[in-house]
Scaffold this motif. Structure first.
Motif, short mmCIF file in Angstrom:
data_model
loop_
_atom_site.label_atom_id
_atom_site.label_comp_id
_atom_site.label_asym_id
_atom_site.label_seq_id
_atom_site.Cartn_x
_atom_site.Cartn_y
_atom_site.Cartn_z
N GLU B 102 24.81 -11.20 -16.31
CA GLU B 102 24.36 -10.84 -14.96
C GLU B 102 25.55 -10.41 -14.10
O GLU B 102 25.50 -9.39 -13.40
CB GLU B 102 23.68 -12.03 -14.28
CG GLU B 102 22.37 -12.42 -14.87
CD GLU B 102 21.82 -13.70 -14.29
OE1 GLU B 102 20.65 -13.97 -14.47
OE2 GLU B 102 22.60 -14.44 -13.64
N ILE B 103 26.63 -11.19 -14.20
CA ILE B 103 27.82 -10.88 -13.40
C ILE B 103 28.43 -9.57 -13.85
O ILE B 103 28.87 -8.75 -13.04
CB ILE B 103 28.82 -12.05 -13.47
CG1 ILE B 103 28.22 -13.26 -12.75
CG2 ILE B 103 30.15 -11.67 -12.84
CD1 ILE B 103 28.92 -14.53 -13.01
N THR B 104 28.44 -9.35 -15.17
CA THR B 104 28.99 -8.10 -15.69
C THR B 104 28.19 -6.90 -15.17
O THR B 104 28.77 -5.90 -14.73
CB THR B 104 28.93 -8.11 -17.23
OG1 THR B 104 29.48 -9.32 -17.70
CG2 THR B 104 29.69 -6.93 -17.80
N ILE B 105 26.86 -7.02 -15.21
CA ILE B 105 26.04 -5.90 -14.74
C ILE B 105 26.24 -5.68 -13.25
O ILE B 105 26.38 -4.55 -12.79
CB ILE B 105 24.55 -6.16 -15.08
CG1 ILE B 105 24.33 -5.99 -16.57
CG2 ILE B 105 23.66 -5.18 -14.32
CD1 ILE B 105 22.93 -6.31 -17.02
N LEU B 106 26.29 -6.79 -12.48
CA LEU B 106 26.50 -6.65 -11.03
C LEU B 106 27.83 -5.96 -10.76
O LEU B 106 27.91 -5.05 -9.94
CB LEU B 106 26.45 -8.02 -10.36
CG LEU B 106 26.65 -7.99 -8.85
CD1 LEU B 106 25.49 -7.28 -8.18
CD2 LEU B 106 26.82 -9.38 -8.28
N ALA B 107 28.88 -6.39 -11.47
CA ALA B 107 30.21 -5.80 -11.26
C ALA B 107 30.19 -4.32 -11.60
O ALA B 107 30.74 -3.50 -10.85
CB ALA B 107 31.23 -6.53 -12.12
N ASN B 108 29.54 -3.96 -12.69
CA ASN B 108 29.48 -2.55 -13.07
C ASN B 108 28.68 -1.73 -12.06
O ASN B 108 29.05 -0.61 -11.74
CB ASN B 108 28.85 -2.40 -14.46
CG ASN B 108 29.80 -2.81 -15.55
OD1 ASN B 108 31.01 -2.81 -15.33
ND2 ASN B 108 29.27 -3.17 -16.69
N LEU B 109 27.60 -2.30 -11.55
CA LEU B 109 26.81 -1.59 -10.55
C LEU B 109 27.59 -1.41 -9.26
O LEU B 109 27.53 -0.35 -8.63
CB LEU B 109 25.50 -2.33 -10.28
CG LEU B 109 24.41 -2.17 -11.32
CD1 LEU B 109 23.26 -3.11 -11.03
CD2 LEU B 109 23.90 -0.75 -11.34
N ILE B 110 28.34 -2.44 -8.86
CA ILE B 110 29.14 -2.33 -7.63
C ILE B 110 30.20 -1.25 -7.81
O ILE B 110 30.44 -0.45 -6.91
CB ILE B 110 29.78 -3.69 -7.29
CG1 ILE B 110 28.72 -4.66 -6.80
CG2 ILE B 110 30.86 -3.53 -6.24
CD1 ILE B 110 29.19 -6.07 -6.67
N THR B 111 30.80 -1.21 -8.97
CA THR B 111 31.82 -0.20 -9.23
C THR B 111 31.24 1.20 -9.09
O THR B 111 31.91 2.13 -8.67
CB THR B 111 32.40 -0.41 -10.63
OG1 THR B 111 32.90 -1.73 -10.72
CG2 THR B 111 33.51 0.57 -10.91
N LEU B 112 29.95 1.34 -9.40
CA LEU B 112 29.34 2.66 -9.33
C LEU B 112 28.74 2.99 -7.97
O LEU B 112 28.28 4.09 -7.76
CB LEU B 112 28.24 2.76 -10.40
CG LEU B 112 28.81 2.82 -11.81
CD1 LEU B 112 27.74 2.50 -12.82
CD2 LEU B 112 29.40 4.17 -12.09
N THR B 113 28.73 2.03 -7.04
CA THR B 113 28.22 2.34 -5.70
C THR B 113 29.26 3.14 -4.94
O THR B 113 30.44 3.07 -5.27
CB THR B 113 27.87 1.08 -4.90
OG1 THR B 113 28.99 0.21 -4.96
CG2 THR B 113 26.64 0.41 -5.41
N PRO B 114 28.83 3.87 -3.91
CA PRO B 114 29.76 4.72 -3.19
C PRO B 114 30.93 3.94 -2.60
O PRO B 114 30.73 3.02 -1.81
CB PRO B 114 28.90 5.31 -2.06
CG PRO B 114 27.52 5.16 -2.51
CD PRO B 114 27.46 4.02 -3.44
N GLY B 115 32.12 4.27 -3.01
CA GLY B 115 33.32 3.77 -2.36
C GLY B 115 33.68 2.32 -2.61
O GLY B 115 34.45 1.75 -1.85
N THR B 116 33.14 1.68 -3.64
CA THR B 116 33.55 0.29 -3.93
C THR B 116 33.96 0.16 -5.38
O THR B 116 33.52 0.92 -6.24
CB THR B 116 32.40 -0.70 -3.65
OG1 THR B 116 31.22 -0.19 -4.20
CG2 THR B 116 32.24 -0.95 -2.18
#
Lengths: 140, 158
Positions: B102-116
């Motif tokens: 879950e944490i891995t997916i959240l981290a990957n999704l955050i990395t793909l959000t604009p500017g984070t």
């Protein structure tokens, strides 16, 4: 004395689904092979009775929140509806129609309105059996 | 969830044996009837009915595609801007997620959000350190996005 029903309950968890699948098989086999709405319905209610034996009444009511008396009504409506449907096409009461239809995935499928009539029988049989068993079971 | 899917496949195979027909079509018909039975007895299982989780996974996938597109458009805007007036910074985000994946997916999704961009995760898996391209206006908005991501992931794992 309270006994531990863990073996019965675990076996029920798997067998229940196989019994119901077999009852559906019997239900659909009815046109060409032995089977049909009556024994299909009886076997489905047999599976629910197995559930009642393995668990108590309240758990089963939670798992299947169905009022079986309504089920009888719906089943009778199905049967009367398919019978009355023939009147719309200027045919005598309970005249059945059938045709071959090319369905997208299933291919050439024979559709017969007698299946709808059988569905009514199926629901009534489940409803009646379960109403009888539950009424007797609830009597203290 | 895995038990329900396995049971459904198992029922589909039993249907094939009952019908003595080993077409894929028979398998699908059996799967369909098994699906209906499992649906009828959905309260019998400890976990939720499995199709809800499948839908949650599909939702998460489309959220991922959407954010990927938006992130790249946002970065394109920044690159094409003549003046570099953004203020970069790093902030901490406490997370409620427990499992590693879950944490891995959240981290990957955050990395793909604009500017984070996720820089580091604390040793107890409770805090994510995130580098933001533009700290000033983004802080609240980004936190909102995290809430939608976190909720979408929780929908899957619940």
């Amino acid at each position: 004395m309270k006994t531990n029903d863990v073996i019965l309950q675990t076996v029920t968890k798997i067998t229940l689904f196989i019994i119901i699948l077999f009852s559906i098989h019997l239900f659909f086999a009815g046109h060409y092979y032995p089977g049909g709405g009556f024994i299909g319905g009886l076997m489905t209610s047999g599976a629910i009775v197995l559930l009642l034996l393995a668990y108590d009444m309240k758990t089963v009511a939670n798992i299947l929140p169905i009022d079986y008396k309504y089920m009888i009504g719906v089943g009778l409506l199905f049967s009367v509806g398919t019978g009355a449907g023939a009147l719309l096409f200027d045919a005598p009461f309970l005249t059945h129609a059938h045709s071959h239809v090319l369905l997208p995935l299933l291919g050439d499928t024979a559709l017969h309105t007698a299946v709808l009539f059988d569905t009514g029988v199926y629901l009534v049989v489940i409803g009646v059996t379960m109403t009888i068993i539950q009424t007797i079971g609830e009597d203290e | 969830m895995a038990f329900q899917i396995l049971l459904n496949i198992f029922l589909a195979f039993i249907w094939m044996f009952l019908k003595v027909s080993y077409d894929p079509v028979t398998f699908f018909v059996g799967y369909f009837f098994g699906f209906l039975i499992v649906f009828a007895f959905r309260r019998f299982f400890n976990s939720r009915f499995y199709i809800l989780r499948v839908i949650a996974v599909i939702n998460l996938f489309f959220l991922f595609i959407k954010e990927l597109l938006l992130a790249n458009i946002a970065v394109l805007k920044v690159i094409l801007k003549p003046r570099l007036d953004m203020k970069p910074g790093i902030f901490a985000l406490p997370t409620e997620l427990k499992e590693d994946w879950e944490i891995t997916i959240l981290a990957n999704l955050i990395t793909l959000t604009p500017g984070t961009l996720v820089v580091d995760i604390s040793l107890d898996n409770k805090i994510l350190y995130i580098h933001a391209m533009d700290m000033g206006d983004a802080q609240d908005e980004i936190n909102n996005i995290k809430k939608t991501f976190e909720r979408a992931i929780m929908e899957v794992s619940r």
